[in-house]
Design a protein around this motif. Structure first.
Motif: not given
Lengths: 503, 311
Positions: A336, A350, B180, B183, B186-187, B191, B193-200
């Motif tokens: 990213i 996801e 951050t 945040r 919390m994410a 969720n 999976a979604a956090s990991h794929l969003s770069g968390v």
């Protein structure tokens, strides 16, 4: 004219919360005087944009929620269901978009769940297997009932679900977007099964967004728009533009926008990448400003390829060159930072953090870049999110509303917005328009075109052939974990050509 | 606005309602001294409530927290009294031990995929065992005056302990609600999976909360030791953990992850201490507190399920 088995008249439903309870103090109607009927042994297609009221109407029929005004007559009997069981006992079978099978049980156990045949002491497995086999065979589906459901493909699971519903003596079967995750070959098989069902006198209510298939399977078609019934037509009079017009209330000028031209400079090159142990290597490349489609069956390794490049899964050797630089040890976070994004296939699991608001969802991937991992300036964040919401036209009441409260198409836009605010250089889109309505689809295509026009490379995985053909500058087709074909010439972009490579 | 306030700060409302009821029912409740007692009693556990809130937000739990308090207590006693180390070094070492065991928890959960419940129960007993072994079952008394002064010095009507607690709350208010990291936390809790794929950096978040929990348990171990002027391996313990979880849950965190606030952590524990205080003033047996805590935690979870329309 054949017998009318379902007659819904002037059905009205006021807005309710996620659990079917009315919301006090509002009189917004989500269904307004809807008339809908189904004949014996027909396939009645129900279309409409997301939020048009299709699901609500079907939930009423399935006994999941009650209606507020109007009347419903099923098999000549006035009914008003208060729970799904009553509907089921009347012979209504509901096949939901998300399948309701127990993954760890086998096919027979699923078919007889809750009504196992008993022997002297234990359940009579032999008899259950025998009857399951017969049930499956009656639909021309040859599969061992001892197979665990998790080992079946999505299409096969869908068929098991259909068999299960029919075995409850259903005379009216509701199918909610059954083909959303199926490939062409699987769709053909499903249609054969539906025709079989109709021959046995079963009626089907068929909800779909995919226009190509409607003509092939349907007898009549009803269009819902904004909670009202726009009209019912005979499929003999089916006209694509007319139906779209009925759905959106205006003529959709053009589905696919294509104003961009691919540039010469290469953004991504994948060489000899193996997505699994023992699979053949994958070689692909993407240029700046180019939309590259990846077709193929579900399970052909398309998502795996995308996630391998993005660093969200392991791969087994190969070289990835991104922006002229060979990359190793990638994680989503690092990719990213470099401007490579992956829009996941499943936005609810996801893609989005559903219990968070739109602003937080949109900014999630940009926090390290904008706020350097320290203090979040709420106004900066809010401004950025609002601008993006406006730019791609997300329909919402407030930027602070929870992502879970949006419709499918708008959720997808928010998931996309999260990546757009990060200034991507390469976007991998995995089924970018799955399960969203035509209007939203056209809007997403427009965004893709605009991005490509500004020099962003796009790798689009899609199971919808018209979308692949309409949007791509170049198409790869995947099969069994590797690339089975590449189409570079627009003249070759035909459904048959693509299918030939997939199977 | 009003609805959102109640949703976010319901525990504050509950706290005041209980205070009003208590003032009416028990005349002795409403006095300055009594309130000071409650605040004093709540100030130390609030520190670990903050930690537990963050752990629960990830969807995990830290059952080793109470035992870590015991180990921290005896460790700082041994470092400072028996071994005669400088106070600063003793405290630093104690907090280092806390963070090490926190890291161990995090590694078990994040990298080895042991369910948090089992992982922290296991490390909790390891920690308890170690505390008993190094102490030989004995306590360390008569700690140096300079050490005790860290928590017992009076500033106005308050002791320094309360200031330590306040500083911890302020720091983690910033971390959880303004940074951050908060945040991402919390994410992650809502969720993964979604956090990991969003770069968390999900692994970092999950490790960090347990390290924070270990360090804050260390601080609480030290403060409790100062409070009673006696380092003992049985300080804290399983009952303490349960009390902290109850306080945190009253404060609005739930066991499903994703939810929790620092204000909630503070008022959750205050509410619990007000209830305990009432039982004390009413001359009822103290064990009522235990029973009531059990009832509260069950009701809180059931209410959460009702709110999520699971029931």
């Amino acid at each position: 004219m054949s017998k009318v088995i379902l007659k819904m008249q002037n059905i009205t439903k006021y807005i309710f919360d996620a659990y079917g309870k009315p919301i006090h103090g509002t009189d917004v109607k989500i269904l307004k005087d809807v008339n809908f009927d189904v004949h014996e042994a027909e396939v009645h297609i129900l279309v409409g944009e997301n939020g048009a009221g299709k699901s609500t109407l079907m939930k009423i029929l399935g006994g999941i929620i009650p209606y507020d005004e109007g009347s419903m007559e099923l098999f000549g009997q006035k009914v008003s269901f208060t729970n799904p069981r009553q509907s089921q006992e009347m012979g209504v079978g509901f096949i939901h978009q998300e399948l309701n099978l127990c993954q760890n049980l086998n096919v027979a156990e699923n078919l007889f769940l809750g009504r196992e045949l008993s022997g002297r002491v234990f359940s009579n497995k032999k008899e259950m297997y025998k009857r399951s086999r017969e049930m499956l065979m009656s639909l021309g589906f040859d599969i061992d009932p001892r197979t665990k459901v998790k080992n079946l493909s999505t299409a096969q699971q869908q068929i098991v679900e259909i068999v299960k519903v029919i075995s409850y003596d259903s005379k009216l079967v509701i199918m909610d977007e059954p083909t959303a995750s199926l490939t062409q070959a699987e769709i053909d098989h499903l249609f054969e099964i539906i025709r079989n069902m109709v021959k046995q006198g079963i009626s089907v209510i068929y909800i779909s967004h995919r226009f190509e298939e409607l003509k092939e399977i349907g007898d009549r078609l009803t269009v819902l728009r904004d909670g009202s019934c726009v009209g019912t037509i005979d499929m003999k009079d089916f006209d694509h533009d007319k139906v779209v017009n009925m759905m959106v209330g205006r003529t959709l000028t053009k589905m696919y926008t294509c104003t961009h031209t691919p540039k010469e400079n290469e953004i991504l090159r994948v060489e000899d990448l193996r997505i699994g142990q023992g699979t053949e290597p994958v070689n692909i490349h993407v240029n700046a400003g180019e939309i590259v489609g990846i077709g193929g069956l579900v399970g052909a390794g398309r998502t795996e390829l995308a996630k391998s490049i993005f660093g969200a899964r392991k791969y087994f050797g190969g070289r990835i060159t991104y922006l002229g630089e060979e990359i190793h040890g990638q994680t989503p976070r690092r990719m990213i930072e470099k401007g490579l994004m992956y829009l996941s296939e499943d936005r609810k699991i996801e893609g989005l953090v559903l219990p968070m608001d739109l602003v937080c969802n949109i900014s999630l991937a940009s926090l390290p870049r904008i706020f350097k991992n320290t203090y979040i300036k709420k106004d900066v964040e809010e401004k950025m999110a609002r601008e993006m919401i406006g730019e791609i036209d997300v329909v919402c009441n407030s930027s602070r509303q929870l992502a879970s409260t949006l419709s499918g198409g708008n959720q997808q836009k928010v998931a996309l917005a999260k990546w757009l605010v990060t200034n991507p250089k390469l976007l991998i889109l995995d089924e970018p328009t799955r399960g969203i309505d035509v209007n939203a689809k056209a809007e997403i295509y427009e965004i893709m075109d605009r991005l490509a026009g500004s020099g962003v490379g796009i790798l689009m995985i899609s199971s919808e052939l018209p979308e692949l053909i309409g949007m791509s500058d170049r198409i790869y087709i995947m099969k069994q974990g590797t690339i089975s074909g590449e189409l570079t010439d627009h003249k070759e972009f035909r459904q048959e050509t693509i299918l030939a490579y997939t199977i | 606005m009003g609805k959102k306030f109640i949703k976010d700060y319901g525990c504050v409302v509950i706290f005041f309602i209980i205070c009003v009821i208590a003032s009416i029912a028990i005349p002795r409740f409403l006095s300055f001294n009594n309130f000071m007692t409650i605040i004093k009693q709540a100030s130390i556990p609030i520190i670990v409530c903050v930690a537990m809130t963050m752990v629960l937000m990830t969807g995990g739990i830290d059952l080793s927290l109470g035992y870590m308090i015991g180990l921290a207590s005896i460790a700082c006693g041994i470092f400072i009294k028996s071994m005669g180390m400088p106070i600063a070094v003793g405290i630093l070492l104690t907090l280092l031990i806390g963070s090490a065991f926190g890291l161990l928890n995090g590694i078990c959960i994040q990298l080895l995929h042991v369910p948090a419940f089992i992982a922290t129960l296991g490390t909790g007993y390891i920690i308890y065992g170690i505390a008993q072994i190094i102490s030989n079952g004995e306590t360390v008394n008569h700690l140096p005056e300079a050490f005790l002064a860290l928590g017992k010095t009076k500033v106005g009507p308050f002791t320094t302990t309360i200031f330590v607690s306040a500083v911890v709350c302020l720091i983690f208010y910033y971390v959880l609600h303004k940074s951050t990291f908060g945040r991402n936390l919390m994410a992650f809790g809502m969720n993964e999976a979604a956090s990991h794929l969003s770069g968390v950096n999900t692994a970092f978040v999950n490790l960090a909360v347990y390290v924070i929990s270990g360090v804050l348990s260390g601080i609480v171990g030290i403060l409790l030791t100062i409070d009673v002027n006696c380092a003992q391996p049985t300080m804290g313990g399983g009952n303490y953990t349960f009390q902290v979880i109850t306080g945190t849950v009253i404060g609005g965190a739930n066991l499903y992850g994703g939810k929790g606030t620092i204000v909630g952590a503070i008022f959750g524990m205050l509410t619990l201490k007000v209830i305990a205080n009432c039982i004390n003033l009413a001359n009822a047996p103290y064990y009522f507190v235990d029973a009531i805590m059990g009832v509260i935690i069950l009701i809180a979870i059931i209410l959460e399920n009702v709110k999520n329309k699971k029931l």
